[in-house]
Write a protein that holds these residues in place. Structure first.
Motif, PDB file in Angstrom:
ATOM      1  N   ARG A  33      27.292  39.589  19.675  1.00 32.17           N
ATOM      2  CA  ARG A  33      26.463  38.408  19.431  1.00 32.17           C
ATOM      3  C   ARG A  33      26.074  37.755  20.751  1.00 32.17           C
ATOM      4  NH1 ARG A  33      28.626  32.968  16.352  1.00 32.17           N
ATOM      5  NH2 ARG A  33      26.670  31.802  16.323  1.00 32.17           N
ATOM      6  N   ILE A  34      24.865  37.212  20.783  1.00 33.98           N
ATOM      7  CA  ILE A  34      24.415  36.383  21.908  1.00 33.98           C
ATOM      8  C   ILE A  34      23.852  35.109  21.301  1.00 33.98           C
ATOM      9  CG2 ILE A  34      22.758  36.138  23.794  1.00 33.98           C
ATOM     10  CD1 ILE A  34      22.980  39.133  24.260  1.00 33.98           C
ATOM     11  N   ALA A  35      24.352  33.976  21.749  1.00 35.79           N
ATOM     12  CA  ALA A  35      23.960  32.705  21.140  1.00 35.79           C
ATOM     13  C   ALA A  35      23.477  31.718  22.193  1.00 35.79           C
ATOM     14  CB  ALA A  35      25.147  32.110  20.381  1.00 35.79           C
ATOM     15  N   ASP A  36      22.640  30.798  21.746  1.00 35.39           N
ATOM     16  CA  ASP A  36      22.200  29.692  22.602  1.00 35.39           C
ATOM     17  C   ASP A  36      22.234  28.427  21.748  1.00 35.39           C
ATOM     18  OD1 ASP A  36      21.076  27.858  24.295  1.00 35.39           O
ATOM     19  OD2 ASP A  36      19.419  29.151  24.931  1.00 35.39           O
ATOM     20  N   TYR A  37      23.253  27.593  21.985  1.00 32.40           N
ATOM     21  CA  TYR A  37      23.436  26.381  21.206  1.00 32.40           C
ATOM     22  C   TYR A  37      22.735  25.176  21.833  1.00 32.40           C
ATOM     23  CZ  TYR A  37      27.111  29.240  19.089  1.00 32.40           C
ATOM     24  OH  TYR A  37      27.800  30.249  18.466  1.00 32.40           O
ATOM     25  N   GLY A  38      21.877  25.456  22.816  1.00 31.63           N
ATOM     26  CA  GLY A  38      21.170  24.361  23.470  1.00 31.63           C
ATOM     27  C   GLY A  38      22.120  23.456  24.236  1.00 31.63           C
ATOM     28  N   GLY A  39      22.019  22.152  23.972  1.00 32.67           N
ATOM     29  CA  GLY A  39      22.883  21.196  24.674  1.00 32.67           C
ATOM     30  C   GLY A  39      24.210  20.969  23.986  1.00 32.67           C
ATOM     31  N   ASP A  40      24.505  21.737  22.957  1.00 30.72           N
ATOM     32  CA  ASP A  40      25.758  21.562  22.206  1.00 30.72           C
ATOM     33  C   ASP A  40      26.738  22.707  22.482  1.00 30.72           C
ATOM     34  OD1 ASP A  40      24.741  19.252  20.962  1.00 30.72           O
ATOM     35  OD2 ASP A  40      23.743  20.468  19.426  1.00 30.72           O
ATOM     36  N   GLY A  41      27.990  22.451  22.156  1.00 27.17           N
ATOM     37  CA  GLY A  41      29.019  23.486  22.176  1.00 27.17           C
ATOM     38  C   GLY A  41      29.037  24.320  23.442  1.00 27.17           C
ATOM     39  N   LEU A  42      29.008  25.643  23.251  1.00 29.00           N
ATOM     40  CA  LEU A  42      29.123  26.583  24.372  1.00 29.00           C
ATOM     41  C   LEU A  42      27.814  26.801  25.114  1.00 29.00           C
ATOM     42  CD1 LEU A  42      31.403  29.352  22.801  1.00 29.00           C
ATOM     43  CD2 LEU A  42      32.073  27.538  24.391  1.00 29.00           C
ATOM     44  N   VAL A  76      27.996  34.666  25.128  1.00 27.47           N
ATOM     45  CA  VAL A  76      27.968  36.077  24.757  1.00 27.47           C
ATOM     46  C   VAL A  76      29.312  36.434  24.123  1.00 27.47           C
ATOM     47  CG1 VAL A  76      28.717  36.821  27.058  1.00 27.47           C
ATOM     48  CG2 VAL A  76      27.534  38.435  25.565  1.00 27.47           C
ATOM     49  N   PHE A  77      29.263  37.256  23.069  1.00 24.74           N
ATOM     50  CA  PHE A  77      30.454  37.664  22.324  1.00 24.74           C
ATOM     51  C   PHE A  77      30.569  39.189  22.423  1.00 24.74           C
ATOM     52  CE2 PHE A  77      28.911  33.744  20.720  1.00 24.74           C
ATOM     53  CZ  PHE A  77      29.951  33.032  20.148  1.00 24.74           C
ATOM     54  N   VAL A  78      31.733  39.664  22.802  1.00 21.52           N
ATOM     55  CA  VAL A  78      31.941  41.107  22.953  1.00 21.52           C
ATOM     56  C   VAL A  78      33.178  41.515  22.161  1.00 21.52           C
ATOM     57  CG1 VAL A  78      32.332  43.014  24.546  1.00 21.52           C
ATOM     58  CG2 VAL A  78      30.914  41.075  25.259  1.00 21.52           C
ATOM     59  N   HIS A 121      28.902  28.612  28.180  1.00 16.56           N
ATOM     60  CA  HIS A 121      28.303  27.731  29.191  1.00 16.56           C
ATOM     61  C   HIS A 121      27.576  28.539  30.263  1.00 16.56           C
ATOM     62  CE1 HIS A 121      30.462  24.538  27.214  1.00 16.56           C
ATOM     63  NE2 HIS A 121      31.639  25.092  27.505  1.00 16.56           N
ATOM     64  N   LEU A 122      26.998  29.660  29.872  1.00 18.64           N
ATOM     65  CA  LEU A 122      26.367  30.576  30.816  1.00 18.64           C
ATOM     66  C   LEU A 122      24.984  30.076  31.231  1.00 18.64           C
ATOM     67  CD1 LEU A 122      27.205  33.843  28.833  1.00 18.64           C
ATOM     68  CD2 LEU A 122      28.557  32.800  30.677  1.00 18.64           C
ATOM     69  N   SER A 123      24.544  30.538  32.397  1.00 18.99           N
ATOM     70  CA  SER A 123      23.169  30.257  32.822  1.00 18.99           C
ATOM     71  C   SER A 123      22.252  31.395  32.404  1.00 18.99           C
ATOM     72  CB  SER A 123      23.103  30.061  34.339  1.00 18.99           C
ATOM     73  OG  SER A 123      23.522  31.236  35.026  1.00 18.99           O
ATOM     74  N   GLU A 124      22.834  32.593  32.264  1.00 17.44           N
ATOM     75  CA  GLU A 124      22.014  33.760  31.928  1.00 17.44           C
ATOM     76  C   GLU A 124      22.912  34.880  31.409  1.00 17.44           C
ATOM     77  OE1 GLU A 124      18.966  36.830  34.293  1.00 17.44           O
ATOM     78  OE2 GLU A 124      19.643  34.961  35.233  1.00 17.44           O
ATOM     79  N   THR A 125      22.409  35.629  30.426  1.00 15.94           N
ATOM     80  CA  THR A 125      23.130  36.804  29.949  1.00 15.94           C
ATOM     81  C   THR A 125      22.420  38.055  30.451  1.00 15.94           C
ATOM     82  OG1 THR A 125      21.877  36.789  27.874  1.00 15.94           O
ATOM     83  CG2 THR A 125      23.994  35.641  27.896  1.00 15.94           C
ATOM     84  N   LYS A 126      23.186  39.100  30.730  1.00 14.17           N
ATOM     85  CA  LYS A 126      22.633  40.338  31.283  1.00 14.17           C
ATOM     86  C   LYS A 126      22.721  41.504  30.294  1.00 14.17           C
ATOM     87  CE  LYS A 126      21.672  38.753  35.432  1.00 14.17           C
ATOM     88  NZ  LYS A 126      20.287  38.742  35.962  1.00 14.17           N
ATOM     89  N   VAL A 127      23.076  41.208  29.046  1.00 16.07           N
ATOM     90  CA  VAL A 127      23.234  42.259  28.036  1.00 16.07           C
ATOM     91  C   VAL A 127      22.473  41.855  26.774  1.00 16.07           C
ATOM     92  CG1 VAL A 127      25.445  43.116  28.881  1.00 16.07           C
ATOM     93  CG2 VAL A 127      25.388  41.167  27.303  1.00 16.07           C
ATOM     94  N   ARG A 128      22.362  42.807  25.850  1.00 12.69           N
ATOM     95  CA  ARG A 128      21.721  42.554  24.564  1.00 12.69           C
ATOM     96  C   ARG A 128      22.685  42.923  23.436  1.00 12.69           C
ATOM     97  NH1 ARG A 128      16.305  45.985  25.349  1.00 12.69           N
ATOM     98  NH2 ARG A 128      17.942  47.465  25.980  1.00 12.69           N
ATOM     99  N   ILE A 129      22.431  42.391  22.274  1.00 16.17           N
ATOM    100  CA  ILE A 129      23.278  42.703  21.116  1.00 16.17           C
ATOM    101  C   ILE A 129      23.258  44.220  20.879  1.00 16.17           C
ATOM    102  CG2 ILE A 129      23.550  42.409  18.623  1.00 16.17           C
ATOM    103  CD1 ILE A 129      22.339  39.641  18.893  1.00 16.17           C
ATOM    104  N   GLY A 130      24.449  44.781  20.692  1.00 12.40           N
ATOM    105  CA  GLY A 130      24.571  46.214  20.459  1.00 12.40           C
ATOM    106  C   GLY A 130      24.868  47.016  21.705  1.00 12.40           C
ATOM    107  N   ASP A 131      24.727  46.403  22.880  1.00 13.25           N
ATOM    108  CA  ASP A 131      25.027  47.123  24.122  1.00 13.25           C
ATOM    109  C   ASP A 131      26.512  47.453  24.190  1.00 13.25           C
ATOM    110  OD1 ASP A 131      22.428  47.014  24.940  1.00 13.25           O
ATOM    111  OD2 ASP A 131      22.730  45.505  26.506  1.00 13.25           O
ATOM    112  N   ILE A 191      27.894  41.265  32.809  1.00 10.54           N
ATOM    113  CA  ILE A 191      27.422  40.860  31.482  1.00 10.54           C
ATOM    114  C   ILE A 191      26.754  39.480  31.482  1.00 10.54           C
ATOM    115  CG2 ILE A 191      29.001  42.312  30.179  1.00 10.54           C
ATOM    116  CD1 ILE A 191      30.860  39.998  29.849  1.00 10.54           C
ATOM    117  N   ALA A 192      27.046  38.635  32.471  1.00  7.05           N
ATOM    118  CA  ALA A 192      26.459  37.293  32.443  1.00  7.05           C
ATOM    119  C   ALA A 192      26.639  36.600  33.789  1.00  7.05           C
ATOM    120  CB  ALA A 192      27.101  36.459  31.332  1.00  7.05           C
ATOM    121  N   LEU A 193      25.941  35.458  33.915  1.00  5.03           N
ATOM    122  CA  LEU A 193      26.098  34.582  35.076  1.00  5.03           C
ATOM    123  C   LEU A 193      26.625  33.241  34.578  1.00  5.03           C
ATOM    124  CD1 LEU A 193      22.740  35.228  37.007  1.00  5.03           C
ATOM    125  CD2 LEU A 193      24.925  36.438  37.232  1.00  5.03           C
TER     126      LEU A 193
END
Length: 204
Positions: free
Chosen positions: A43-52, A56-58, A70-80, A88-90
């Motif tokens: 899973r890859i999620a973006d909760y905006g200004g809330d929560g995490l 990215v979930f692995v 609390h990532l600035s950017e993810t480097k993977v996609r769902i299913g990778d 995997i992220a920054l």
């Protein structure tokens, strides 16, 4: 540098009004985060200004699932499929965050949050810490090189200026003495002039 934990698992404070579900580690925004073990991006999620915020979930082969938040950017996609050491992220400061850090969560096969402890924690942030150390080392070496280079350039300019002054004053004085009757005056004026030219050429 060592990981600075800003919130531990199960901690309750003014920010975490309910028991904290992971471990927070302070990191500069943009620090690279690597997979601690083999798994599938579930899973890859973006909760905006809330929560995490951005997360990215692995899911691992053992049935556990780790979460980076609390990532600035993810480097993977769902299913990778990711392997230990894959980027995997920054890290960032997204979501409900009080400062740049990464949230590391771990869910067991039964769906319950468990303490990531320093095993998985270390694997996630060790390269980020190592790269930060490398960056600091490179900066220190670059700064030292620039200071040394500046010092040597200063010495070079001083020697050139000093040789110019000696050639100008000494040569002029030698010519005056030659006019006054000193036979070697022109020879010394020439020697001083040639010496200045050679010094400027060699140090230029």
């Amino acid at each position: 540098m060592t990981p600075r934990i800003t919130a531990r698992f199960g901690e309750v404070d003014l920010v975490h009004l309910t028991p904290h579900t992971g471990v927070d580690v302070a990191l500069p925004i943009g620090s690279k985060l690597y997979a601690p073990t083999e798994g599938i991006v579930s899973r890859i999620a973006d909760y905006g200004g809330d929560g995490l915020g951005k997360a990215v979930f692995v899911k691992t082969k053992t049935g556990y699932q780790y979460i980076l938040g609390h990532l600035s950017e993810t480097k993977v996609r769902i299913g990778d499929r990711v392997f230990s050491g894959d980027l995997i992220a920054l890290s960032g400061n997204t979501g409900n965050s009080t400062g740049p850090h990464v949230h590391i969560g771990l869910v067991n096969g039964a769906g319950a949050f468990v303490d990531p402890q320093l095993g998985i924690l270390g694997k996630v942030v060790e390269k980020a810490i190592g790269e930060a150390q490398q960056s600091v080392g490179d900066h220190a070496r670059s700064f030292t090189y620039k200071v040394l280079l500046g010092f040597l350039e200063g010495v070079r300019d001083l020697v050139v200026d000093l040789s110019y002054s000696i050639a100008l004053i000494g040569g002029g004085l030698a010519i005056i003495l030659h006019v006054a009757g000193w036979e070697k005056g022109t020879r010394w004026a020439g020697i001083l002039t040639v010496s200045y030219v050679l010094i400027k050429y060699l140090l230029g």
